[in-house]
Design a protein around this motif. Structure first.
Motif, short mmCIF file in Angstrom:
data_model
loop_
_atom_site.label_atom_id
_atom_site.label_comp_id
_atom_site.label_asym_id
_atom_site.label_seq_id
_atom_site.Cartn_x
_atom_site.Cartn_y
_atom_site.Cartn_z
N ASP B 242 0.52 -10.40 -1.68
CA ASP B 242 -0.91 -10.70 -1.65
C ASP B 242 -1.37 -10.71 -0.18
OD1 ASP B 242 -3.24 -12.10 -3.32
OD2 ASP B 242 -3.09 -13.10 -1.38
N PRO B 243 -2.61 -10.29 0.10
CA PRO B 243 -3.07 -10.24 1.49
C PRO B 243 -2.86 -11.55 2.26
CG PRO B 243 -4.66 -9.16 0.11
CD PRO B 243 -3.63 -9.74 -0.81
N SER B 299 -9.68 -8.94 -1.23
CA SER B 299 -9.52 -9.76 -2.42
C SER B 299 -8.15 -10.41 -2.46
CB SER B 299 -9.71 -8.86 -3.65
OG SER B 299 -9.22 -9.47 -4.78
N SER B 300 -8.12 -11.73 -2.67
CA SER B 300 -6.85 -12.44 -2.73
C SER B 300 -7.01 -13.68 -3.60
CB SER B 300 -6.40 -12.86 -1.33
OG SER B 300 -5.41 -13.86 -1.41
N VAL B 301 -5.94 -13.99 -4.34
CA VAL B 301 -6.02 -15.20 -5.18
C VAL B 301 -5.98 -16.46 -4.34
CG1 VAL B 301 -5.07 -14.30 -7.33
CG2 VAL B 301 -3.51 -14.98 -5.53
N PHE B 371 -5.26 -1.11 4.20
CA PHE B 371 -5.48 0.26 3.72
C PHE B 371 -6.63 0.38 2.70
CE2 PHE B 371 -4.46 4.24 1.49
CZ PHE B 371 -4.42 5.08 2.59
N LEU B 374 -9.63 0.80 4.77
CA LEU B 374 -9.57 2.10 5.46
C LEU B 374 -9.89 3.24 4.49
CD1 LEU B 374 -8.80 2.67 8.40
CD2 LEU B 374 -6.52 3.26 7.61
N THR B 381 -13.64 5.70 -1.55
CA THR B 381 -13.12 5.04 -2.76
C THR B 381 -12.14 3.97 -2.36
OG1 THR B 381 -11.41 6.71 -2.89
CG2 THR B 381 -13.30 7.01 -4.34
N LYS B 382 -12.24 2.85 -3.05
CA LYS B 382 -11.33 1.75 -2.76
C LYS B 382 -10.05 1.96 -3.58
CE LYS B 382 -11.78 -3.09 -1.63
NZ LYS B 382 -12.74 -4.15 -1.43
N VAL B 383 -8.92 1.69 -2.98
CA VAL B 383 -7.66 1.79 -3.72
C VAL B 383 -7.03 0.40 -3.75
CG1 VAL B 383 -7.22 4.21 -3.14
CG2 VAL B 383 -6.38 2.40 -1.63
N THR B 384 -6.10 0.25 -4.68
CA THR B 384 -5.36 -1.00 -4.75
C THR B 384 -3.99 -0.79 -4.12
OG1 THR B 384 -6.45 -1.48 -6.83
CG2 THR B 384 -4.49 -2.76 -6.33
N VAL B 385 -3.62 -1.68 -3.25
CA VAL B 385 -2.30 -1.59 -2.63
C VAL B 385 -1.51 -2.83 -3.06
CG1 VAL B 385 -1.04 -1.45 -0.46
CG2 VAL B 385 -3.18 -0.22 -0.72
N GLY B 386 -0.68 -2.64 -4.06
CA GLY B 386 0.04 -3.77 -4.63
C GLY B 386 1.53 -3.71 -4.33
N PRO B 387 2.31 -4.54 -5.01
CA PRO B 387 3.76 -4.60 -4.75
C PRO B 387 4.48 -3.26 -4.78
CG PRO B 387 3.09 -6.39 -6.18
CD PRO B 387 1.89 -5.53 -6.01
#
Lengths: 207, 674
Positions: B242-243, B299-301, B371, B374, B381-387
């Motif tokens: 998570d960020p 975005s972060s929990v 990212f 960026l 377009t927004k992307v998700t950068v997860g685990p």
């Protein structure tokens, strides 16, 4: 039974009354224990339907029973590649099995199960979600276009820095200044084996 | 008390601004009176901020719900432990906590720093005052005053988020804050060294304990955060990239790099520029982490509520970064190395590559965290950068770093010869190869897990060899028994052998991470009396029988608890009681969504982790998620060993020989080439 209550409030019993009271209490406890065990079969293996909770609302959102599809390894693998859009930052599988208040991930799960039931493969299901929600629905960006920079810039930067560092270190090692300590003949210093042993010991003792 | 708190904040701001001005002007012009005043300003600011903290705690414990912060984060039935921790549970209170701890650390630095560093101290007072004044100004001008009152007084407060009502959350945030905040002290000394042009190794000696303290707090804070996430969030893991988690890892990575590279400067007078850059970078990353947590830009929990304070932090980050960079570049000519690297095969070179990997991983984590922004800027377009992304990029780098953890201590300072290398690598290399072979024969086929464990074996071999050789040398030289020799070895050279203990903790952590490759999980809905089975990666089978559900009221919550009997291969192990909790305020009104409280049965090999999802149609038929997480306790043990190693390194004292060595003492054989 004779019970004498004195002015100081203490209770006095004769022996017979005491024994009667004791036996009665014991039987009462035994009887109540029997009563309790007879009342509990709802929670014992192989018995009738499960009872209703006193206040179901306290247990959160009502859930559906788990189906075979919920535990399907392929469905789970697909859901682990999809990002839940509820704002939790988790994948669909993890969200729907963690935050049971979320209604988004169960709906996405249902959609995955429906698409799989229609005969779609994993990549086709994922493509369907990307068409519907955009690439942000994926837990990791697809490896194409600018996203390649996301995957490879750190590794390339480290490799480039490693090459530069190696070259710089080699140059430093070559151009290291001569020893300012005046050299003395080695003859008295010892044999090469002894020197090597001494060097090893110094290495070991150095901080 | 809230009026007193607000007054204290204003006083702290004014004193802080004065302290910054007096510190910098006093230092630059050599004005002893101003330097003295700056020092006292830090003490005064500390006093004022402590008054503000006491005022806020008073309002919290008095349940003064007219104070917006008290109403937002506490309720009458909140346990006293969490009422105390509400001080840093919200944005506003945590800013106050940050500023106060910074002023306390600043005061301690000014009091405890030996007098021969006094030329640096006015600047240190100036930097600390400036940073603390910034945090106070955010509270006063960024709509983040914790003493702000409401136009009405609610009967009860909202209570604390259920996920924060966990002992881990009482200790995890302060530890991380202490880590973040204490970096300011080494940063202040670095700026002082740059401003005063005293750029020898002296300033490093002044900050040695502070850098270790900061690293230790960050390490403990990160481990406690992992523990909290594991036992409280219910998703069955301890690290999700998570960020906000990444933001805590970034300064830890750069500080760890510094703790290695500083040894080269202390021993050889090299890497002055690099070490300064690492300290400045670590501090900027700590502010960056604060910006991420508080701005809502990513975005972060874990984030605080989105608010305007993010702009303040962004501006501060830009100004502080630019000013530091300008000062740093202006002093580059003064930062020439006193010695050169003599061989590619030397401990100095291995430390440099170790630094490269630490910084590379930090860059990769930062790159992945940023990212999405960026990508939105470049692609629209927004992307998700997860685990999956972070694991793919960082696992190979982490393994390379683990390898260097074992290689570094085996290579001699200055230059290693071939016979020396052969002698040093023989045992650890054999241990690593044998570990890999045994695991292959045992059936392990996961490449990364296999590599992690084999490299773990190699590093463990290195550590054991170093301890064994040292103890044997003492045994031979002084006739000490091996246990005594080992103890004295550790006591006489805490930095070196404490460092090896930290390496042991790192090995244990990597083995634990590798264990998660064998995680298994399943879902089941069970009526009372029904059972579900789950197979462990060790081969045995757990059987969980649902006994029933009970509902009861606790202090500030209504609990729905399922009871499951657990057997392993037919042998009864006990019961687990995962819960759903509906938190309520003092009037019995629900305050948050129902939360899950997991049931965990742990041993050294694996955890059986059970989550109660909820019930079907209001009956006792319940939905569960069962997970087997291998080697989780190794994470906690690894964290404890790292903390222990850090404490040993930090412990005051040490032999004169070690001190001499740390001060730059070096031995060269007569006639030996450089």
């Amino acid at each position: 039974m004779t019970v004498t209550r004195r002015h100081d409030g203490e209770l006095h019993l004769n022996r017979r009354a005491f024994l009667t009271l004791g036996a009665g209490s014991f039987l009462g406890v035994v009887a109540s224990w029997r009563h309790a065990t007879l009342q509990s079969p709802d929670s014992l293996p192989g018995t009738g339907p499960s009872g209703r909770l006193w206040d179901p609302a306290r247990a959160g959102r009502p859930l559906e029973p788990v189906t075979t599809a919920d535990n399907d390894a392929v469905i789970r693998a697909i859901e682990k590649q999809l990002h839940c859009t509820c704002g939790c930052n988790l994948d669909v599988y993890t969200c729907r099995t963690t935050d049971f208040t979320c209604t988004v991930s169960p709906a996405m799960h249902e959609q995955v199960v429906d698409l799989a039931a229609q005969g779609m493969t994993g990549p086709q299901i994922i493509d369907q979600f990307v068409r519907q929600h955009g690439v942000a629905i994926l837990m990791a960006p697809p490896k194409r276009g600018f996203n390649l920079a996301g995957y490879f810039v750190p590794s390339l930067a480290i490799i480039a820095a490693g090459v530069v560092l190696t070259l710089v270190l080699r140059r430093w090692a070559r151009t290291a200044a001569p020893d300012p300590v005046p050299a003395r003949p080695l003859a008295a210093a010892g044999t090469p084996e002894e020197l090597e042993r001494l060097r090893g010991e110094l290495d070991r003792l150095s901080v | 008390m809230t009026l007193l708190g607000t007054l204290a904040l204003w006083l702290a701001l004014l004193v802080g601004v004065w302290g910054a001005l007096a510190g910098f002007v006093g230092g630059l012009n050599g004005r002893a009176d101003l330097a003295h005043s700056a020092r006292h300003a830090v003490f005064a600011m500390c006093g004022a901020l402590l008054v503000a903290v006491v005022s806020l705690e008073w309002a919290l414990f008095q349940h003064d719900f007219n104070v917006e912060y008290v109403a937002a984060y506490t309720s009458r039935n909140l346990p006293i432990f969490y009422t105390w921790s509400a001080l840093y549970a919200g944005q506003k209170g945590s800013l106050l906590f940050w500023a106060t701890v910074l002023s306390v650390f600043g005061s301690l630095a000014l009091v405890l720093t030996p007098r021969h560093h006094r030329e640096l101290l006015p600047y240190v007072a100036g930097v600390v005052s400036l940073a603390a004044a910034f945090f106070v100004s955010v509270m006063l001008f960024g709509h983040a005053n914790p003493f702000q009152r409401l136009p009405y007084t609610p009967l009860d407060g909202n209570g604390l988020n259920p996920q924060l009502q966990n002992p881990g959350m009482v200790f995890h945030p302060p530890m991380l804050y202490l880590g973040y905040i204490s970096i300011t002290i080494p940063f202040a000394f670095a700026i002082a060294a740059l401003l005063s042009r005293r750029l020898d190794t002296d300033w490093l000696v002044a900050i040695r304990k502070w850098t270790l303290l900061s690293w230790l707090f960050l390490s403990i804070g990160i481990c406690l955060g992992m523990w909290w996430a594991y036992v409280e969030l219910g998703w069955g893991g301890y690290w999700a990239w998570d960020p906000v988690e990444n933001a805590s890892l970034l300064p830890w990575l750069t500080m760890t790099a510094f703790l290695h590279s500083v040894m080269i400067q202390e021993k050889r007078g090299m890497l002055k520029k690099w070490n300064l850059a690492l300290i400045i970078g670590s501090w900027l990353l700590s502010i960056f982490g604060t910006f991420i947590t508080r701005s809502g830009v990513i975005s972060s929990v874990h984030s605080f509520t989105q608010s305007s304070v993010g702009y303040f932090f962004l501006a501060f980050l830009i100004v502080a970064g630019t000013a530091s960079f300008a000062l740093y570049t202006s002093r580059l000519p003064l930062l020439a190395a006193e010695a050169r690297l003599e061989s590619m095969v030397s401990r100095e070179a291995s430390f440099l590559f170790n630094n490269l990997l630490f910084i590379g991983i930090a860059f990769s984590v930062l790159w992945g965290t940023l990212f999405p922004i960026l990508s939105e800027l470049v692609q629209g377009t927004k992307v998700t950068v997860g685990p999956p992304f972070f694991n793919q990029v960082n696992i190979p780098l982490g393994l390379a770093l683990l390898a260097l953890t074992g290689i570094g201590p085996l290579i001699a300072w200055r230059r290693a010869s071939i016979p020396n290398l052969q002698r040093q690598f023989a045992v650890p290399g054999t241990v690593g190869v044998f570990t890999a072979l045994i695991l292959l024969v045992a059936g392990m086929r996961d490449f990364y897990a296999l590599m992690a464990m084999a490299l773990g074996g190699f590093v463990a071999g290195t550590v054991v060899q170093e301890f064994a050789r040292g103890a044997r040398a003492r045994h031979r030289q002084y006739g000490e028994g091996y246990a005594l020799a080992l103890g004295r070895l550790l006591a006489r050279n805490r930095r070196r052998y404490g460092g090896y203990i930290v390496h042991t903790g790192i090995v244990i952590l990597f083995v634990a991470f590798a264990g998660m490759a064998f995680k298994t999980e399943t879902e089941a809905s069970l009526r009372p009396g029904e059972s579900a089975s789950i197979k462990s990666p060790y081969g045995w089978t757990y059987r969980l029988t649902h006994l029933g559900i009970s509902q009861y009221d606790a202090l500030n919550r209504q609990v729905t608890a399922a009871t499951l009997e657990v057997t392993r291969d037919g042998k009864r192990l006990g019961v687990l009681t995962p819960e759903k909790r509906q938190h309520v305020d003092g009037l019995g009104r629900p305050t948050f969504q129902p939360s899950s409280e997991v049931g965990i049965r742990s041993d050294l090999r694996e955890d059986l982790y059970v989550v109660l999802g909820g019930v079907v149609n209001g009956t006792e038929q319940a939905v569960f998620r069962f997970t087997i997480n291998p080697l989780v306790w190794w994470v906690w043990y690894g964290g404890m060993i790292i903390a222990l190693g850090g404490l040993i390194v930090m412990w005051p004292g040490g032999s004169p020989a070690a001190k001499r060595s740390q001060a730059g003492y070096a031995v060269r054989l007569v006639g030996e080439d450089r």
